[in-house]
Design an enzyme around this catalytic site. Structure first.
Site, PDB file in Angstrom:
ATOM      1  N   ASP A 198     -11.314 -13.783 -54.038  1.00 45.20           N
ATOM      2  CA  ASP A 198     -10.332 -12.901 -53.342  1.00 45.20           C
ATOM      3  C   ASP A 198      -9.939 -11.812 -53.954  1.00 45.20           C
ATOM      4  O   ASP A 198      -9.503 -11.850 -55.274  1.00 45.20           O
ATOM      5  CB  ASP A 198      -9.334 -14.057 -52.987  1.00 45.20           C
ATOM      6  CG  ASP A 198      -8.438 -13.253 -52.262  1.00 45.20           C
ATOM      7  OD1 ASP A 198      -8.247 -12.508 -51.596  1.00 45.20           O
ATOM      8  OD2 ASP A 198      -7.241 -15.358 -51.502  1.00 45.20           O
ATOM      9  N   HIS A 226      -2.048 -14.857 -51.519  1.00 41.50           N
ATOM     10  CA  HIS A 226      -2.872 -14.776 -52.234  1.00 41.50           C
ATOM     11  C   HIS A 226      -2.114 -14.600 -53.734  1.00 41.50           C
ATOM     12  O   HIS A 226      -1.522 -13.920 -53.911  1.00 41.50           O
ATOM     13  CB  HIS A 226      -3.914 -13.068 -52.065  1.00 41.50           C
ATOM     14  CG  HIS A 226      -4.130 -13.441 -50.502  1.00 41.50           C
ATOM     15  ND1 HIS A 226      -5.812 -13.776 -49.645  1.00 41.50           N
ATOM     16  CD2 HIS A 226      -3.851 -13.319 -49.257  1.00 41.50           C
ATOM     17  CE1 HIS A 226      -5.581 -13.766 -48.463  1.00 41.50           C
ATOM     18  NE2 HIS A 226      -4.456 -13.774 -48.373  1.00 41.50           N
TER      19      HIS A 226
END
Length: 552
Positions: free
Chosen positions: A196, A369
């Site tokens: 990611d 994130h």
């Protein structure tokens, strides 16, 4: 002559040109696995479009190979294309994910009348054999419970896909990333890591979700009236903290907004959102409770015009209206492209005079994130031989690639790809493979269509300069113009009688001079060009001109 070894192909069909529509194919011989099937919401350049999907034609062309679809977590950018994909597939393909994610997907599929999907619940430690691909699931932390990463063993080598993640040491549900599994796979050997990249440009660590709780509780405790909290309806950890803060200070929780009502019900039914029945009330019951005893959970953190927050701010909600005595918490960050809409909501609330809190004032939001240090930790634990950043815009993918190089990875072992590019792994070695057709598909009302630039260009033109229609009757005997009617929509000059009279004379003149010599199609073109040039000269606008020629 030695037999050519079969390669593992890794083909990203979405997710590498923005935050959204994530979809990656893993193909070995006659076996194929798909990880994620997400959507993206349209931007200002796509007027009238409801949703943007990845072009999954490659999956449909190789459907007989598809052994399963893995969904890493329950966000729309990973699940939203699933109903459309399943409707296009001829076979009922098994879907593997965590309990909460499958709960969210079930509701989504029901809206599309897709019955009896093949759900296969998996969790941390689950191992599934899908043809030649062995998939091992491990827990990750994200802004939604039930997030999973996948470690894949294949005859051609091993791949780790992190899913969306941050390395949160104090997650709300107590389920930390499975560091032991990640390190174990790293020790075994990760040939290729897909990780990611969303926050790859952000230095340091992302604060824990638990850091948001004290700020929420402080605001809710000291608010003089009702408190409205706008958040993503899938952010169950955030909703749990709002509920905990409300209950702790003696307030009842009201839920409004279609997706918020749906998702909180699913999360409560499955045990992911914990609040007693007596502490959560219906929106129609708020009048019975003092204003300083209410917290409203609502949609609208992205400035959506039809969301509960927008309707309450504009006095259009059927049971709730925000007043100057209330407090509004916007507990999210605008998705790129939504900043203007969110600012519009904040301005509307400011005119009301209520107290407004967003992350610029207090820590009422933190990202799901990982930032640069967490991304480097992931690289350090997995120790991949090759690396491919995923889930991000070009700037994020390149920043993540640079982090890998800083940690000692060779340039030729780091791959920054575009959607439709591919990697081929043979005996643990990875190289660039051939590209496949890729792109986007638009959901436009009830139709699901390929991107048609002409349609979008026409819509942009209509939205900017409007439309002018010109209806002309032409005598089939004399070839002279009869009645001419010109009407405008979305144009500023439609009430200018002198201009319209001059335009009508121009059209009559064109018809009278040309009707006898040219075809009806050519006459239409002549009228369109003449009228368009006339309007540009007089008004400096270029509305879409639609001529209609009728012979009488």
């Amino acid at each position: 002559m030695a037999k050519k070894k079969t390669s593992l192909r890794i083909i990203p069909l979405g997710g590498l040109d923005g935050i959204g529509k994530n979809m990656t194919v893993f193909e070995y011989g006659n076996d194929m696995v798909l990880i994620d099937a997400g959507l993206m919401f349209p931007d200002d350049e796509q007027p009238g479009i409801d949703l943007v999907l990845p072009d999954y034609t490659y999956v449909l062309e190789n459907e007989e190979k598809l052994r399963g679809i893995i969904i890493t977590h329950g966000h729309e950018d990973h699940t939203g294309a699933l109903p459309y994909l399943l409707m296009d597939l001829q076979h009922n393909v098994p879907i593997f994910s965590s309990k909460l994610t499958l709960g969210f997907i079930e509701g989504k599929l029901a809206e599309h009348n897709i019955r009896q999907p093949k759900f296969r619940e998996v969790s941390d430690g689950t191992r599934v054999q899908l043809g030649a691909l062995e998939c091992n699931f491990f827990a990750m932390t994200h802004s939604i419970p039930g997030a999973l990463g996948v470690f894949m063993r294949t005859p051609a080598g091993t791949v780790m896909h992190t899913g969306d993640f941050k390395l949160d040491q104090t997650p709300i549900d107590g389920i930390r990333p499975n560091y032991q599994a990640i390190n174990q796979f790293g020790g075994e050997g990760v040939d290729l890591l897909l990780s990611d990249s969303t926050n790859a440009t952000r230095p340091g660590f992302t604060p824990s979700e638990a850091a948001v709780g004290p700020a929420l509780r402080h605001i809710i405790k000291n608010a003089k009236g009702r408190v409205f909290v706008a958040s993503f309806s899938s952010h169950i950890h955030r909703l749990q903290q709002v509920c905990d803060a409300a209950v702790a200070v003696g307030r009842k929780v009201v839920v409004t907004g279609r997706s918020m009502v749906t998702n909180t019900k699913i999360a409560r039914d499955l045990g992911y959102l914990r609040i007693s029945d007596e502490d959560i009330i219906d929106a129609y019951s708020v009048d019975e409770i003092p204003e300083d005893k209410i917290v409203v959970l609502c949609t609208g953190s992205q400035g959506e015009p039809l969301s509960a927050l927008a309707r309450m701010a504009n006095g259009e909600h059927k049971s709730l209206t925000i007043t100057a005595n209330d407090t509004v918490i916007i507990s999210a960050t605008p998705v790129p492209g939504n900043e203007k809409s969110v600012q519009g909501i904040i301005n509307a609330l400011s005119k009301i005079g209520c107290d407004i809190y967003d992350k610029s004032k207090m820590l009422v939001h933190t990202s799901g994130h990982g930032s640069q240090e967490e991304l480097k930790l992931m690289l350090a634990m997995a120790k991949p031989a090759y690396f491919m950043p995923v889930h991000g815009e070009a700037v994020h993918l390149r920043a993540h690639a640079e982090l890998a190089r800083q940690m000692g990875m060779r340039d030729d072992h780091v791959f920054v790809l575009d959607n439709g590019d591919s990697l081929e792994m043979t005996a643990g070695e990875v190289k660039i493979g051939p590209t496949v057709d890729s792109g986007v598909v638009y959901v436009d009302g009830l139709s699901v269509t390929d991107a048609n630039p002409v349609v979008l260009r026409d819509r942009q033109k209509l939205s900017q300069d409007g439309i002018v229609t010109c209806v002309v009757t032409v005598s089939s005997r004399s070839h002279k113009a009869g009645d001419v009617e010109i009407a405008g929509r979305g144009v500023s000059f439609s009430e200018d009688e002198d201009l319209m009279a001059e335009a009508i004379e121009l059209v009559k003149d064109r018809v009278d001079r040309n009707a006898a010599e040219i075809s009806t199609d050519s006459l239409r073109k002549s009228i369109r060009n003449g009228l368009s040039n006339f309007l540009w000269t007089k008004t400096h606008t270029r509305p879409m001109v639609i001529p209609v020629v009728m012979e009488v």
